[in-house]
Design an enzyme around this catalytic site. Structure first.
Site, PDB file in Angstrom:
ATOM      1  N   CYS A 217       0.819  -1.222   0.000  1.00  0.00           N
ATOM      2  CA  CYS A 217       0.000   0.000   0.000  1.00  0.00           C
ATOM      3  C   CYS A 217       0.849   1.267   0.000  1.00  0.00           C
ATOM      4  CB  CYS A 217      -0.976  -0.018   1.169  1.00  0.00           C
ATOM      5  SG  CYS A 217      -0.222  -0.045   2.798  1.00  0.00           S
ATOM      6  N   HIS A 273      -2.543   1.079   6.918  1.00  0.00           N
ATOM      7  CA  HIS A 273      -2.916   0.970   5.509  1.00  0.00           C
ATOM      8  C   HIS A 273      -3.171   2.363   4.956  1.00  0.00           C
ATOM      9  CE1 HIS A 273      -4.183  -1.188   1.925  1.00  0.00           C
ATOM     10  NE2 HIS A 273      -5.251  -0.432   1.861  1.00  0.00           N
ATOM     11  N   ASN A 285      -5.934   1.420  -4.120  1.00  0.00           N
ATOM     12  CA  ASN A 285      -4.997   0.947  -3.107  1.00  0.00           C
ATOM     13  C   ASN A 285      -4.421  -0.406  -3.462  1.00  0.00           C
ATOM     14  OD1 ASN A 285      -6.613  -0.942  -0.537  1.00  0.00           O
ATOM     15  ND2 ASN A 285      -7.482  -0.536  -2.542  1.00  0.00           N
TER      16      ASN A 285
END
Length: 319
Positions: A217, A273, A285
């Site tokens: 990510c 994240h 993402n």
């Protein structure tokens, strides 16, 4: 109307106007059918503005690989993968146009009815009647209910793809949804980084990777902004990337623009994240290596999602 694509082959969107449809991350295998699609759409009088949506659908159905590129054999009453490309496109466009009309789609920017149309393309037109009897439009909950109902009725373990709308729409957006084209991005670098990140869809999630073959990510963020001309320091995790440099400025949700970062708590870490905001409540993402390849780096709905929204812990702008 100008129809545009952002593909892995690096086609640009310089001529795209605000509010126009864009197919994002479609492969060269899908793009090879463009002329055939245009001709069939012309014959069947399907407006050209829907071409990016058709391409996004093909990307999900077959990735552009033949022979049955639109997976039309079953809707034509034939065994799977029976049809050749030209036949597949003929029946696929015919079905697409029919479901489009039944779902009441007004134009290629009518996202609410497009969602109903897409799920019905996968489930069959019975889902449109079911949705209209239970609130009038598409919801994920209705898709799950209908799938379970049909599976039980037919004695099957499952029915259709309850995630079909999300699967197709990761390859489709409207120009004003990625905002930089009309001043909606945080800045020109953020606009470019967003476009670059969208081009990485379909690549694998690899922990610690910063591209170009795979990403995690934070690696996707680092790669996108670096390639856009704004290198980011900091690795190997999201939290250390954010804390290890002064390149990030905390912002409020009300300040959120395209190219800003949405931060999440998915593990014990304070921030674990990150995704890049696309507008319209969506982000792109690098998500997981536990999903099929096409779902490891993808576009997802954040605001309104029972999974993503409760896990948001902040927003940040690259500066």
């Amino acid at each position: 109307m100008i129809v545009a694509y952002i593909s892995g082959a690096s086609k640009d969107e310089e001529s795209v106007g605000v509010g126009e449809p864009i197919a994002v991350g479609v492969s060269s295998e899908v793009l090879q059918w463009e002329l055939m699609l245009r001709e069939e759409m012309r014959k069947q009088q399907l407006p050209e503005e829907y071409l990016p949506l058709v391409m996004a659908l093909i990307m999900q159905e077959s990735g552009g690989h033949g022979p049955d590129v639109m997976q039309s054999s079953e809707s034509a009453g034939l065994p799977v993968n029976t049809l050749r490309p030209a036949e597949s496109i003929y029946y696929g466009i015919k079905h697409f146009k029919s479901v489009l009309a039944m779902a009441g789609v007004k134009n290629a920017s009518d996202m609410e009815n497009i969602k109903l149309m897409l799920q019905s393309y996968n489930f069959g037109t019975g889902f449109i009647n079911y949705a209209k009897q239970n609130g009038g439009g598409y919801t994920k909950e209705l898709a799950i209910q209908f799938s379970r109902l049909q599976a039980s009725k037919l004695g099957w373990p499952s029915y259709g793809d309850i995630d079909y709308v999300e699967h197709v729409l990761r390859y489709y957006t409207v120009a004003n949804e990625i905002g930089g084209l009309s001043g909606g991005a945080a800045n020109p670098i953020a606009k470019k980084a967003t476009e670059i990140a969208l081009q990485q869809q379909g690549k694998p999630y690899i922990w610690g990777a910063t591209g170009p073959l795979g990403f995690d990510c934070s690696g996707l963020v680092i790669y996108a902004f670096t390639m856009a001309g704004h290198p980011i320091n900091g690795r190997p995790t999201t939290s250390t990337m954010l804390s290890g440099t002064a390149q990030f400025k905390a912002i409020q949700k009300s300040q959120l623009k395209v190219g800003d970062l949405i931060l999440f708590k998915l593990t014990s870490a304070r921030v674990s994240h990150v995704g890049i905001y696309l507008g319209d409540g969506k982000m792109v993402n690098a998500e997981t290596d536990q999903a099929p390849l096409g779902q490891q780096i993808r576009t997802v709905q954040v605001f309104g999602s029972s999974y993503w929204e409760p896990r948001i812990v902040g927003y940040s702008r690259v500066q």
